[in-house]
Design a protein around this motif. Structure first.
Motif, PDB file in Angstrom:
ATOM      1  N   ASP A 243       0.894  -1.157   0.000  1.00  0.00           N
ATOM      2  CA  ASP A 243       0.000   0.000   0.000  1.00  0.00           C
ATOM      3  C   ASP A 243       0.940   1.216   0.000  1.00  0.00           C
ATOM      4  O   ASP A 243       1.783   1.358   0.891  1.00  0.00           O
ATOM      5  CB  ASP A 243      -0.829  -0.078   1.286  1.00  0.00           C
ATOM      6  CG  ASP A 243      -1.530   1.214   1.647  1.00  0.00           C
ATOM      7  OD1 ASP A 243      -1.281   2.252   1.012  1.00  0.00           O
ATOM      8  OD2 ASP A 243      -2.325   1.185   2.597  1.00  0.00           O
ATOM      9  N   VAL A 244       0.821   2.082  -0.999  1.00  0.00           N
ATOM     10  CA  VAL A 244       1.883   3.090  -1.184  1.00  0.00           C
ATOM     11  C   VAL A 244       2.000   4.077  -0.027  1.00  0.00           C
ATOM     12  O   VAL A 244       3.026   4.745   0.115  1.00  0.00           O
ATOM     13  CB  VAL A 244       1.746   3.847  -2.524  1.00  0.00           C
ATOM     14  CG1 VAL A 244       1.854   2.896  -3.707  1.00  0.00           C
ATOM     15  CG2 VAL A 244       0.464   4.668  -2.593  1.00  0.00           C
ATOM     16  N   SER A 245       0.960   4.160   0.805  1.00  0.00           N
ATOM     17  CA  SER A 245       1.094   5.062   1.960  1.00  0.00           C
ATOM     18  C   SER A 245       2.185   4.552   2.904  1.00  0.00           C
ATOM     19  O   SER A 245       2.709   5.298   3.729  1.00  0.00           O
ATOM     20  CB  SER A 245      -0.229   5.196   2.708  1.00  0.00           C
ATOM     21  OG  SER A 245      -0.556   3.993   3.353  1.00  0.00           O
ATOM     22  N   LEU A 246       2.520   3.256   2.776  1.00  0.00           N
ATOM     23  CA  LEU A 246       3.527   2.665   3.666  1.00  0.00           C
ATOM     24  C   LEU A 246       4.909   2.646   3.043  1.00  0.00           C
ATOM     25  O   LEU A 246       5.870   2.211   3.673  1.00  0.00           O
ATOM     26  CB  LEU A 246       3.112   1.228   4.021  1.00  0.00           C
ATOM     27  CG  LEU A 246       1.738   1.096   4.680  1.00  0.00           C
ATOM     28  CD1 LEU A 246       1.384  -0.370   4.880  1.00  0.00           C
ATOM     29  CD2 LEU A 246       1.733   1.836   6.009  1.00  0.00           C
ATOM     30  N   TRP A 247       5.032   3.102   1.803  1.00  0.00           N
ATOM     31  CA  TRP A 247       6.338   3.066   1.147  1.00  0.00           C
ATOM     32  C   TRP A 247       7.226   4.200   1.684  1.00  0.00           C
ATOM     33  O   TRP A 247       6.938   5.371   1.455  1.00  0.00           O
ATOM     34  CB  TRP A 247       6.215   3.186  -0.376  1.00  0.00           C
ATOM     35  CG  TRP A 247       7.550   3.015  -1.024  1.00  0.00           C
ATOM     36  CD1 TRP A 247       8.179   1.837  -1.280  1.00  0.00           C
ATOM     37  CD2 TRP A 247       8.450   4.052  -1.429  1.00  0.00           C
ATOM     38  NE1 TRP A 247       9.414   2.084  -1.836  1.00  0.00           N
ATOM     39  CE2 TRP A 247       9.612   3.428  -1.934  1.00  0.00           C
ATOM     40  CE3 TRP A 247       8.393   5.455  -1.406  1.00  0.00           C
ATOM     41  CZ2 TRP A 247      10.704   4.146  -2.412  1.00  0.00           C
ATOM     42  CZ3 TRP A 247       9.473   6.174  -1.886  1.00  0.00           C
ATOM     43  CH2 TRP A 247      10.616   5.515  -2.387  1.00  0.00           C
TER      44      TRP A 247
ATOM     45  N   TRP B 240     -10.202  -0.113  -0.960  1.00  0.00           N
ATOM     46  CA  TRP B 240      -9.177  -0.393  -1.962  1.00  0.00           C
ATOM     47  C   TRP B 240      -7.951   0.453  -1.635  1.00  0.00           C
ATOM     48  O   TRP B 240      -8.039   1.401  -0.855  1.00  0.00           O
ATOM     49  CB  TRP B 240      -9.688  -0.128  -3.376  1.00  0.00           C
ATOM     50  CG  TRP B 240     -10.294   1.244  -3.612  1.00  0.00           C
ATOM     51  CD1 TRP B 240     -10.527   2.223  -2.671  1.00  0.00           C
ATOM     52  CD2 TRP B 240     -10.724   1.779  -4.855  1.00  0.00           C
ATOM     53  NE1 TRP B 240     -11.088   3.316  -3.268  1.00  0.00           N
ATOM     54  CE2 TRP B 240     -11.223   3.075  -4.596  1.00  0.00           C
ATOM     55  CE3 TRP B 240     -10.733   1.293  -6.160  1.00  0.00           C
ATOM     56  CZ2 TRP B 240     -11.725   3.890  -5.601  1.00  0.00           C
ATOM     57  CZ3 TRP B 240     -11.237   2.110  -7.148  1.00  0.00           C
ATOM     58  CH2 TRP B 240     -11.731   3.387  -6.875  1.00  0.00           C
ATOM     59  N   VAL B 241      -6.821   0.098  -2.190  1.00  0.00           N
ATOM     60  CA  VAL B 241      -5.605   0.879  -1.938  1.00  0.00           C
ATOM     61  C   VAL B 241      -4.869   1.113  -3.259  1.00  0.00           C
ATOM     62  O   VAL B 241      -5.101   0.419  -4.248  1.00  0.00           O
ATOM     63  CB  VAL B 241      -4.632   0.171  -0.956  1.00  0.00           C
ATOM     64  CG1 VAL B 241      -5.219   0.105   0.438  1.00  0.00           C
ATOM     65  CG2 VAL B 241      -4.230  -1.205  -1.442  1.00  0.00           C
ATOM     66  N   GLU B 242      -4.019   2.114  -3.247  1.00  0.00           N
ATOM     67  CA  GLU B 242      -3.034   2.256  -4.320  1.00  0.00           C
ATOM     68  C   GLU B 242      -1.874   1.362  -3.891  1.00  0.00           C
ATOM     69  O   GLU B 242      -1.294   1.565  -2.824  1.00  0.00           O
ATOM     70  CB  GLU B 242      -2.547   3.705  -4.431  1.00  0.00           C
ATOM     71  CG  GLU B 242      -3.527   4.651  -5.068  1.00  0.00           C
ATOM     72  CD  GLU B 242      -3.601   4.527  -6.593  1.00  0.00           C
ATOM     73  OE1 GLU B 242      -2.792   3.770  -7.181  1.00  0.00           O
ATOM     74  OE2 GLU B 242      -4.472   5.180  -7.178  1.00  0.00           O
ATOM     75  N   TYR B 243      -1.550   0.406  -4.726  1.00  0.00           N
ATOM     76  CA  TYR B 243      -0.596  -0.631  -4.332  1.00  0.00           C
ATOM     77  C   TYR B 243       0.510  -0.716  -5.384  1.00  0.00           C
ATOM     78  O   TYR B 243       0.214  -0.723  -6.591  1.00  0.00           O
ATOM     79  CB  TYR B 243      -1.363  -1.946  -4.232  1.00  0.00           C
ATOM     80  CG  TYR B 243      -0.534  -3.174  -3.983  1.00  0.00           C
ATOM     81  CD1 TYR B 243      -0.114  -3.505  -2.689  1.00  0.00           C
ATOM     82  CD2 TYR B 243      -0.191  -4.027  -5.030  1.00  0.00           C
ATOM     83  CE1 TYR B 243       0.642  -4.655  -2.464  1.00  0.00           C
ATOM     84  CE2 TYR B 243       0.554  -5.177  -4.808  1.00  0.00           C
ATOM     85  CZ  TYR B 243       0.966  -5.481  -3.522  1.00  0.00           C
ATOM     86  OH  TYR B 243       1.701  -6.611  -3.306  1.00  0.00           O
TER      87      TYR B 243
END
Ligand code: SAM
Length: 262
Positions: free
Chosen positions: A233-237, A252-255
């Motif tokens: 999940d790009v918030s965790l990148w 849903w997530v941006e992944y």
């Protein structure tokens, strides 16, 4: 420049602009977003999270030596666009923005008039041949040096029949070793969410949209490339305290992630 825009039909670029708090949108876009938010209330948060990811990843690339960016489906100019983030690291960074939406071209050109290291091309990002042959790409991108090809929140816009996996490979094949591919898209492991949101977006865009995909399907975009980090999940990148990303926990997530071409 004269452009014709049908404001009675929503466009993905203008809907995304509205979700990010922009002003380059019309009634049809806002109405479609209202409906989408009823279906998937986390969508606005996702748009913001995605944009923060884009900034972090471009900053990472520029601080890791990348000076050339090819941004597929760049969207309308907003705050801190790719060239601004990259050129803060090195003013010689060059950026080619590609988008199919004519409004992006009009606003992008106006915003970039002063910046000769940056260009906006109106093109379908599936047209790899045309994009690489375009005079602005040839002027700004030196294919003897590494390039970052960005596919940020765009591959869900094209259906499986247009082979987004093949598109990523086609672009990677053109880039020199040491280049990067940045890929994320809307993903969910819940089949019902994938189906309902995909159906809504297809209807909204007159059948031109792609698909919310499963995490495994997004993972396979990176086949043959060297992942810098596993897709998330790009918030965790690589969250950055300055940019304060938040975690989307809903429908849903941006992944995605980024990978290096060996
Ligand atoms: N990449 C930007 C970002 O992450 O902030 C914008 C993402 S926005 C959700 C999707 C963008 O892709 C829109 O601007 C839309 O016009 C563009 N787009 C969709 N399909 C496209 C296509 N086939 N060719 C070029 N651009 C496309």
């Amino acid at each position: 420049m004269h452009i014709t825009v049908d404001v009675s039909k929503p466009s993905v670029a203008r809907m995304y602009d509205w979700l990010l708090g922009g002003k380059d949108n019309f009634h049809s876009d806002r109405e479609a977003c209202d409906e989408l938010l009823r279906l998937a209330p986390s969508t606005r948060e996702l748009a913001v999270i995605n944009r923060l990811y884009l900034k972090r990843v471009v900053h990472w690339l520029a601080t890791n030596g990348i000076r050339q960016f090819l941004d597929h489906g760049s969207g309308l100019p907003t705050q801190d666009n790719v060239h601004q983030v990259a050129q803060r690291v090195d003013e010689d960074c060059s950026v080619v923005y590609v988008d199919i939406d004519p409004v992006v071209l009009a606003h992008g050109r106006a915003a970039l008039d002063e910046n000769d290291r940056t260009a906006v091309i109106q093109a379908d990002f599936r047209d790899t041949e045309g994009i690489f042959a375009h005079p602005d790409t040839q002027r700004l991108i030196d294919l003897d040096e590494p390039v970052a090809a960005l596919f940020v929140s765009v591959l869900h816009c094209i259906p499986d029949s247009d082979d987004p996996w093949g598109l990523v490979r086609r672009v990677a094949d053109r880039l020199p070793s040491g280049s990067y591919l940045v890929i994320c898209q809307l993903a969910s492991d819940d089949e019902k969410t994938r189906e309902s949101v995909t159906e809504f977006m297809r209807e909204t865009t007159g059948g031109t949209w792609g698909r919310v995909r499963s995490f495994a399907e997004v993972d396979s975009y990176f086949d043959g490339l060297e992942l810098v980090d596993p897709p998330v999940d790009v918030s965790l990148w690589r969250p950055d305290s300055d940019l304060s990303p938040r975690q989307a926990t809903q429908e849903w997530v941006e992944y995605g992630s980024l990978a290096r071409k060996p």
